[in-house]
Each structure stands twice: as C-alpha cells, then as structure tokens.
Design a protein around this motif. Structure first.
Motif, PDB file in Angstrom:
ATOM      1  N   LEU A   1       0.867  -1.113  -0.072  1.00 52.87           N
ATOM      2  CA  LEU A   1       0.063   0.221   0.013  1.00 52.87           C
ATOM      3  C   LEU A   1       0.885   1.266   0.075  1.00 52.87           C
ATOM      4  N   GLU A   2       2.069   1.148   0.586  1.00 54.31           N
ATOM      5  CA  GLU A   2       3.018   2.182   0.812  1.00 54.31           C
ATOM      6  C   GLU A   2       3.571   2.477  -0.744  1.00 54.31           C
ATOM      7  N   LEU A   3       3.852   1.513  -1.389  1.00 54.90           N
ATOM      8  CA  LEU A   3       4.443   1.609  -2.825  1.00 54.90           C
ATOM      9  C   LEU A   3       3.630   1.945  -3.733  1.00 54.90           C
ATOM     10  N   LEU A   4       2.249   1.386  -3.629  1.00 52.94           N
ATOM     11  CA  LEU A   4       1.268   1.760  -4.661  1.00 52.94           C
ATOM     12  C   LEU A   4       0.607   3.055  -4.551  1.00 52.94           C
ATOM     13  N   SER A   5       0.756   3.658  -3.330  1.00 49.83           N
ATOM     14  CA  SER A   5       0.083   4.982  -3.073  1.00 49.83           C
ATOM     15  C   SER A   5       0.949   6.148  -3.704  1.00 49.83           C
ATOM     16  N   THR A   6       2.330   5.861  -4.152  1.00 54.46           N
ATOM     17  CA  THR A   6       3.070   6.719  -4.606  1.00 54.46           C
ATOM     18  C   THR A   6       2.579   7.330  -6.032  1.00 54.46           C
ATOM     19  N   GLY A   7       1.867   6.144  -6.531  1.00 52.50           N
ATOM     20  CA  GLY A   7       1.406   6.448  -8.144  1.00 52.50           C
ATOM     21  C   GLY A   7       2.368   6.160  -9.161  1.00 52.50           C
ATOM     22  N   LYS A   8       3.571   5.501  -9.171  1.00 43.45           N
ATOM     23  CA  LYS A   8       4.352   5.562  -9.877  1.00 43.45           C
ATOM     24  C   LYS A   8       4.038   4.682 -11.368  1.00 43.45           C
ATOM     25  N   LYS A   9       3.740   5.217 -12.344  1.00 41.43           N
ATOM     26  CA  LYS A   9       3.236   4.300 -13.547  1.00 41.43           C
ATOM     27  C   LYS A   9       4.186   3.232 -13.814  1.00 41.43           C
ATOM     28  N   SER A  10       5.729   3.442 -13.794  1.00 43.48           N
ATOM     29  CA  SER A  10       6.598   2.595 -14.159  1.00 43.48           C
ATOM     30  C   SER A  10       6.314   1.304 -13.117  1.00 43.48           C
ATOM     31  N   GLN A  11       6.174   1.673 -11.956  1.00 45.55           N
ATOM     32  CA  GLN A  11       6.089   0.296 -11.075  1.00 45.55           C
ATOM     33  C   GLN A  11       4.694  -0.274 -11.158  1.00 45.55           C
ATOM     34  N   GLN A  12       3.484   0.298 -11.251  1.00 45.60           N
ATOM     35  CA  GLN A  12       2.283  -0.386 -11.463  1.00 45.60           C
ATOM     36  C   GLN A  12       2.185  -1.141 -12.937  1.00 45.60           C
ATOM     37  N   SER A  13       2.816  -0.699 -13.854  1.00 45.43           N
ATOM     38  CA  SER A  13       2.668  -1.400 -15.011  1.00 45.43           C
ATOM     39  C   SER A  13       3.899  -2.433 -15.190  1.00 45.43           C
ATOM     40  N   SER A  14       4.642  -2.778 -14.238  1.00 49.44           N
ATOM     41  CA  SER A  14       6.021  -3.609 -14.356  1.00 49.44           C
ATOM     42  C   SER A  14       5.552  -5.128 -14.487  1.00 49.44           C
ATOM     43  N   SER A  15       5.637  -5.621 -15.577  1.00 49.18           N
ATOM     44  CA  SER A  15       5.279  -7.147 -15.688  1.00 49.18           C
ATOM     45  C   SER A  15       6.079  -7.651 -17.144  1.00 49.18           C
ATOM     46  N   ASP A  16       6.347  -8.734 -17.100  1.00 47.27           N
ATOM     47  CA  ASP A  16       7.058  -9.402 -18.172  1.00 47.27           C
ATOM     48  C   ASP A  16       6.321 -10.714 -18.470  1.00 47.27           C
ATOM     49  N   PRO A  17       5.370 -10.780 -19.418  1.00 46.97           N
ATOM     50  CA  PRO A  17       4.759 -12.067 -19.862  1.00 46.97           C
ATOM     51  C   PRO A  17       5.723 -13.092 -20.260  1.00 46.97           C
ATOM     52  N   VAL A  18       6.616 -12.642 -20.851  1.00 52.76           N
ATOM     53  CA  VAL A  18       7.785 -14.019 -21.409  1.00 52.76           C
ATOM     54  C   VAL A  18       8.402 -14.666 -20.237  1.00 52.76           C
ATOM     55  N   LYS A  19       8.545 -13.816 -19.054  1.00 59.01           N
ATOM     56  CA  LYS A  19       9.126 -14.515 -17.901  1.00 59.01           C
ATOM     57  C   LYS A  19       8.157 -15.118 -16.996  1.00 59.01           C
ATOM     58  N   GLY A  20       6.888 -14.549 -17.362  1.00 53.99           N
ATOM     59  CA  GLY A  20       5.802 -15.228 -16.417  1.00 53.99           C
ATOM     60  C   GLY A  20       5.335 -14.351 -15.142  1.00 53.99           C
ATOM     61  N   ASP A  21       6.156 -12.871 -15.256  1.00 56.38           N
ATOM     62  CA  ASP A  21       5.580 -12.246 -14.283  1.00 56.38           C
ATOM     63  C   ASP A  21       4.205 -11.637 -14.381  1.00 56.38           C
ATOM     64  N   LEU A  22       3.767 -11.574 -13.394  1.00 58.27           N
ATOM     65  CA  LEU A  22       2.381 -11.100 -13.312  1.00 58.27           C
ATOM     66  C   LEU A  22       2.366  -9.631 -12.721  1.00 58.27           C
ATOM     67  N   ALA A  23       1.296  -8.905 -13.300  1.00 61.65           N
ATOM     68  CA  ALA A  23       1.267  -7.436 -13.005  1.00 61.65           C
ATOM     69  C   ALA A  23       1.064  -7.180 -11.673  1.00 61.65           C
ATOM     70  N   PRO A  24       1.560  -6.111 -10.843  1.00 62.15           N
ATOM     71  CA  PRO A  24       1.117  -5.955  -9.512  1.00 62.15           C
ATOM     72  C   PRO A  24      -0.335  -6.045  -9.445  1.00 62.15           C
ATOM     73  N   PRO A  25      -0.663  -6.143  -8.049  1.00 62.86           N
ATOM     74  CA  PRO A  25      -2.301  -6.123  -7.885  1.00 62.86           C
ATOM     75  C   PRO A  25      -2.695  -4.586  -7.636  1.00 62.86           C
ATOM     76  N   SER A  26      -4.020  -4.633  -7.725  1.00 66.39           N
ATOM     77  CA  SER A  26      -4.785  -3.103  -7.787  1.00 66.39           C
ATOM     78  C   SER A  26      -4.630  -2.781  -6.366  1.00 66.39           C
ATOM     79  N   ILE A  27      -4.814  -1.496  -6.290  1.00 68.25           N
ATOM     80  CA  ILE A  27      -4.840  -0.975  -4.728  1.00 68.25           C
ATOM     81  C   ILE A  27      -5.981  -1.446  -4.019  1.00 68.25           C
ATOM     82  N   ASP A  28      -7.062  -1.550  -4.757  1.00 65.30           N
ATOM     83  CA  ASP A  28      -8.501  -1.857  -4.077  1.00 65.30           C
ATOM     84  C   ASP A  28      -8.308  -3.496  -3.362  1.00 65.30           C
ATOM     85  N   ALA A  29      -7.514  -4.379  -4.305  1.00 65.40           N
ATOM     86  CA  ALA A  29      -7.345  -5.799  -3.823  1.00 65.40           C
ATOM     87  C   ALA A  29      -6.514  -5.760  -2.884  1.00 65.40           C
TER      88      ALA A  29
END
Length: 331
Positions: free
Chosen positions: A253-281
């Motif tokens: 919650l501390e990290l997601l509340s900063t609102g950095k798009k580069s963090q919240q959209s970080s995922s790599d389908p090739v490596k199997g990384d999942l996108a970060p969860p939403s703040i609500d979740a």
C-alpha cells in the motif's frame, strides 16, 4: 485429536517435547514387561509389530534428545536397533544423531564427522548419513562445505524436499536470496500443498524485496503476497500466513500509493511475471489480514477452545504488528 506420540517432536512446542520425554520410560516398560512374562513358545504367536509402535519409539528418542534425557534416548535407540539392525540406513542416521547430541566439544563432533565419511566411503548411497554429515558441517560453521554437500546430494536425489529446504536455509544465512528462493520453489514443486513452505517462500521473497527498489521491489512484494494467500488457502487460521499477508500488504500500500506508473505496470509475460495487484485488492486483503489477526489474538488470549494451539511468541508478534498499524492511524 492427533496422538502426540505419533507426531514428530521436532515440530512440537518445548512443553510438548518435555511431556513426551517424561512418558518415554513408562512406554518402554509397558512394551517389554508384559511380553517377557509370556512363556516360550506362546511368545512366538504374539505379534507386537505395528508402524505406530516404532514411530512412537523414534519420536520418543527425538524428544528425549531434545530435552537432554540421553539415557532414555539411548534405550529407545537400542530398541530400534534390535528391531531393524545396525546396518539399516535410518538406524545409522539415528545413531549418528545421538552421537552428535551427546558430543561435548568440537573435537568430539569432528570424530562423528570422520565416522560419517568412513561410512560414505563404503556406501555413498546412504542418504541419511549424507544429510547428517551436512548438518554437522553446518553446526561446525563450515557453511560452504555444507552447501556443497547438499548440492551434491540433490544432484542424485532432486526430489528430496528436506534437502532443498535445508539448502535454502544455508543460502539465506549467506545472504544469497535468489538461490534461497530457487530452493524453496523446488520444495513447493515437490510438496505443493505444504502451507508452511508456501509461507516460508513468502518470507524470503519479502526479505529479498527489502534489498531492491522500484519495479523489482514491487514485483517481489506482489509475489510474496500471493505466496501468503496460497498458504491461507491451504490452511485456515494459519497465524504465520496472516502475519505475512498483513506485513506485505502494508508495504504494498505504501508503494502503490506513490502512483508511479513505471512500478504499477511492471510485468513481463515472457518471464511469467504477473502485473502488480490493484490498490483496491491489496486494501481488501489488508483488511482481511488485520481482522483475522485480531480475532486470533483475542480468542487465543481468552483461552477459547480450539484457539490455544498458537505459541506465545507468535501471539506477541501478531499483537505488536497490529499495534504498529494502530499507531500509524493515530498519527
């Protein structure tokens, strides 16, 4: 209710181990006194064999070693040796464990290590001795040698979950988080329904995330949260799981509340990384963890039936974590 005599004392509380060791003498006497009273050849028709009997002997042996009752432990070991023979792989491991536990100094421990190496020269396939050798190396502070010993063992037995778990602990001691996570993932592959190992993986992922920043930190924290969620799916009211879920969601919650798009959209389908969860979740999971921890602490403290299996240290840690969150809200 589970029979404590059939549960491994290494996984029990100190109080349970003491209780088991106190019952050891009575159990041993009960197994030998009545049988000796039966005259030959009638004694030949009495079959006292059962898996539970010898499991009880082994568990009492381990409990007595843990509590320092070496004499009773030796009596249990003698009964096991007489039944299965000195050359049995498991008996060799238990004999070695007894010698390790009764060793008074490093020189005696080194002698035990030499005995292990002599046994392995004659038969390198005795995995119980190979594991004991790695344990002795670790206790003597030879961590790198212990890592090498376990790595060689796993090359020949890649599905040994116990060895993978021990190797993960060694890598964690060395600060090699990536290797520790890899080993724990191997454990989970072998034992996918082991809720405690799912939570252990979450713990190491959380520790590893503290060394990183930005998108990498967010990725590891997200995976840590998922591991804790999985552990709770497998075991309801698992305090360690809810503790970890509370810890990771607080940080997320501390990290997601900063609102950095580069963090919240970080995922790599090739490596199997999942996108970060939403703040609500994350908020919902945080609320769930807080609620369940509060319930566990309250009902455990009140001595309510069915809620008294938690250790005092776990309850104190949970209470401190909840108080920490309350202080933040008050500020």
């Amino acid at each position: 209710m589970a029979n404590p005599l059939l549960e491994a004392p290494t996984n029990s509380s100190p109080a349970t181990a003491i209780d088991l060791s106190q019952k050891a003498s009575t159990f041993i006497n009960s197994q030998s006194s009545w049988l000796s009273a039966i005259p030959y050849p009638l004694s030949l028709f009495i079959n006292t064999e059962s898996q539970e009997k010898w499991q009880t002997y082994e568990n009492l042996f381990l409990a007595c070693l843990r509590t320092g009752d070496d004499n009773t432990a030796y009596a249990c070991l003698e009964s096991l040796t007489n039944r299965f023979g000195k050359g049995n792989d498991r008996i060799l491991g238990l004999q070695g464990l007894y010698k390790e536990s009764t060793a008074k100094n490093d020189s005696e421990l080194a002698e035990v290590l030499k005995e292990y190496e002599e046994i392995l020269k004659n038969d390198p396939t005795i995995f119980s001795i190979r594991k004991r050798r790695a344990a002795v190396l670790r206790s003597m502070g030879r961590t790198s040698d212990a890592v090498t010993a376990l790595t060689n063992l796993l090359d020949q037995s890649p599905t040994d979950a116990e060895a993978w778990s021990e190797l993960a602990d060694l890598y964690l001691m060395l600060g090699s988080y990536e290797q520790a996570i890899f080993c724990l993932e191997e454990v989970v592959l072998v034992m996918p329904n082991s809720w405690n190992m799912q939570a252990r993986t979450g713990e190491v992922l959380y520790l590893s995330s503290e060394k990183l920043e930005g998108a990498d930190q967010l990725r590891l924290l997200s995976e840590s949260m998922r591991r804790y969620c999985r552990s709770l799916e497998l075991c309801d009211d698992y305090l360690r799981g809810y503790y970890g879920l509370k810890l990771t969601t607080d940080r997320l919650l501390e990290l997601l509340s900063t609102g950095k798009k580069s963090q919240q959209s970080s995922s790599d389908p090739v490596k199997g990384d999942l996108a970060p969860p939403s703040i609500d979740a994350v908020k919902k999971l945080n609320e769930l963890a807080t609620s369940k921890l509060t319930e566990i602490v309250r009902r455990s403290k009140s001595g309510e039936k069915g809620w008294d299996g938690y250790s005092e240290a776990e309850i104190i840690a949970a209470r401190e974590l909840l108080d920490r969150g309350t202080q933040k809200i008050e500020r």
